[in-house]
Enzyme design. Structure first.
Site, PDB file in Angstrom:
ATOM      1  N   PRO A   2       0.789  -1.226   0.000  1.00 26.35           N
ATOM      2  CA  PRO A   2       0.000   0.000   0.000  1.00 26.35           C
ATOM      3  C   PRO A   2       0.820   1.274   0.000  1.00 26.35           C
ATOM      4  O   PRO A   2       1.340   1.688   1.021  1.00 26.35           O
ATOM      5  CB  PRO A   2      -0.802  -0.115   1.302  1.00 26.35           C
ATOM      6  CG  PRO A   2      -0.090  -1.151   2.127  1.00 26.35           C
ATOM      7  CD  PRO A   2       1.112  -1.598   1.380  1.00 26.35           C
ATOM      8  N   GLU A   3       0.893   1.904  -1.137  1.00 29.42           N
ATOM      9  CA  GLU A   3       1.407   3.269  -1.201  1.00 29.42           C
ATOM     10  C   GLU A   3       0.180   4.142  -1.431  1.00 29.42           C
ATOM     11  O   GLU A   3      -0.951   3.651  -1.352  1.00 29.42           O
ATOM     12  CB  GLU A   3       2.461   3.384  -2.307  1.00 29.42           C
ATOM     13  CG  GLU A   3       3.635   2.425  -2.059  1.00 29.42           C
ATOM     14  CD  GLU A   3       4.733   2.500  -3.109  1.00 29.42           C
ATOM     15  OE1 GLU A   3       4.955   3.584  -3.663  1.00 29.42           O
ATOM     16  OE2 GLU A   3       5.349   1.470  -3.380  1.00 29.42           O
TER      17      GLU A   3
END
Length: 270
Positions: A2-3
């Site tokens: 998750p960016e």
DNA sequence: ATATCGACCTGCTAGC
DNA sequence: TGCTAGCAGGTCGATA
């Protein structure tokens, strides 16, 4: 996983489901990175007014305070309309009048934390030092350029630190620097204004594209209903050590920076 | 202030 | 086939 794009895709998935819902229950499994920061009973009956994002954090605005959710390295949120037994790595359930929001996080680097506000308590501690939001309309490119000038560190490290712009993690930092044709090892303060502007553009372009694609599915990212992302198709350098550069055909290099892998084309990125 | 490194925790895979 | 070392999207805190 998750960016910023993955978190934003997740936010867009859960916001319409949670907006206006009332919290009716909490289930805590194995501990996450930090304790919840309040009694679970304190949350019961509270209404979720809005689901926002700050950097890689999701913020649920409640009647009293906010609930911060971070996906860490391996977190994913799912949503269920009926009770389902939690499986091995399901560590948090937010039971609401609309359905159940469930955090699945094998490595448990993620977090669910209550804070009185963004500026107080854990809110200040976790969000206080964060840089600008690259995709918000008020993003100030000139301020970005000025701040880069003051940093005497490899530009990739500056991006990853989140202290100037938020949301750029290891995958997108590599992609962004490739697009802007900047050597990841270059001292940030030595980047020309022209290149810095190209970097700001690249950050926005890559993140927007990744959101449009539904996030990266390198490894195991899924959106709320299990959809895969398409970003891997667009990754030009990340995870492509020794493969030919899409532009010049020379092999992509992999080096270590701050104990993280950096991928780049030493010919195109100068 | 800045830079480096260890820590947190689990799963997967390349290589022997 | 089986074991092991190394690596993985993040980020905080201790140390010089």
């Amino acid at each position: 996983m998750p960016e910023l794009p993955e978190v934003e895709v997740t936010r867009r998935g859960i916001a319409p489901l949670l907006d206006g819902a009332k919290i009716t229950g909490i289930r805590l499994g194995k501990s996450l990175r930090w304790p919840l920061g309040c009694e679970t009973e304190d949350l019961l009956g509270q209404k979720i007014h809005q689901v926002r994002r700050r950097g890689k954090y999701l913020l649920l605005d409640l009647d009293q305070g906010i609930l911060l959710i971070h996906l860490g390295m391996s977190g994913r949120l799912g949503f269920f309309y009926k009770e389902e037994p939690p499986s091995k790595h399901d560590h948090f359930d937010l039971v609401t009048s609309s359905g159940i929001l469930r955090l699945h996080d094998p490595r448990r680097f993620g977090a669910v934390v209550w804070a009185p506000s963004e500026q107080e308590g854990m809110g200040a501690k976790l969000l206080g030092h964060l840089g600008a939001e690259p995709l918000f309309v008020d993003f100030d490119v000139d301020a970005f350029i000025n701040k880069l000038k003051k940093r005497h560190t490899a530009v990739k490290q500056v991006l990853l630190s989140g202290s100037i712009v938020v949301g750029v993690g290891n995958i997108y930092a590599n992609e962004v620097l490739f697009l802007a044709r900047i050597d990841p090892r270059k001292d940030a303060s030595k980047i020309s204004a022209r290149k810095a502007r190209a970097l700001a553009d690249a950050i926005q372009q890559v993140l927007r594209q990744a959101i449009d694609d539904g996030g990266a599915s390198l490894k195991d990212f899924r959106a709320v209903h299990g959809e895969y992302g398409l970003f891997q198709i667009h990754a030009k350098v990340y995870g492509r050590a020794k493969e030919p550069c899409t532009v010049c055909k020379r092999p992509i290099k992999m080096i270590q920076q701050g104990q993280r892998s950096t991928y780049f084309c030493s010919y195109c990125q100068r």
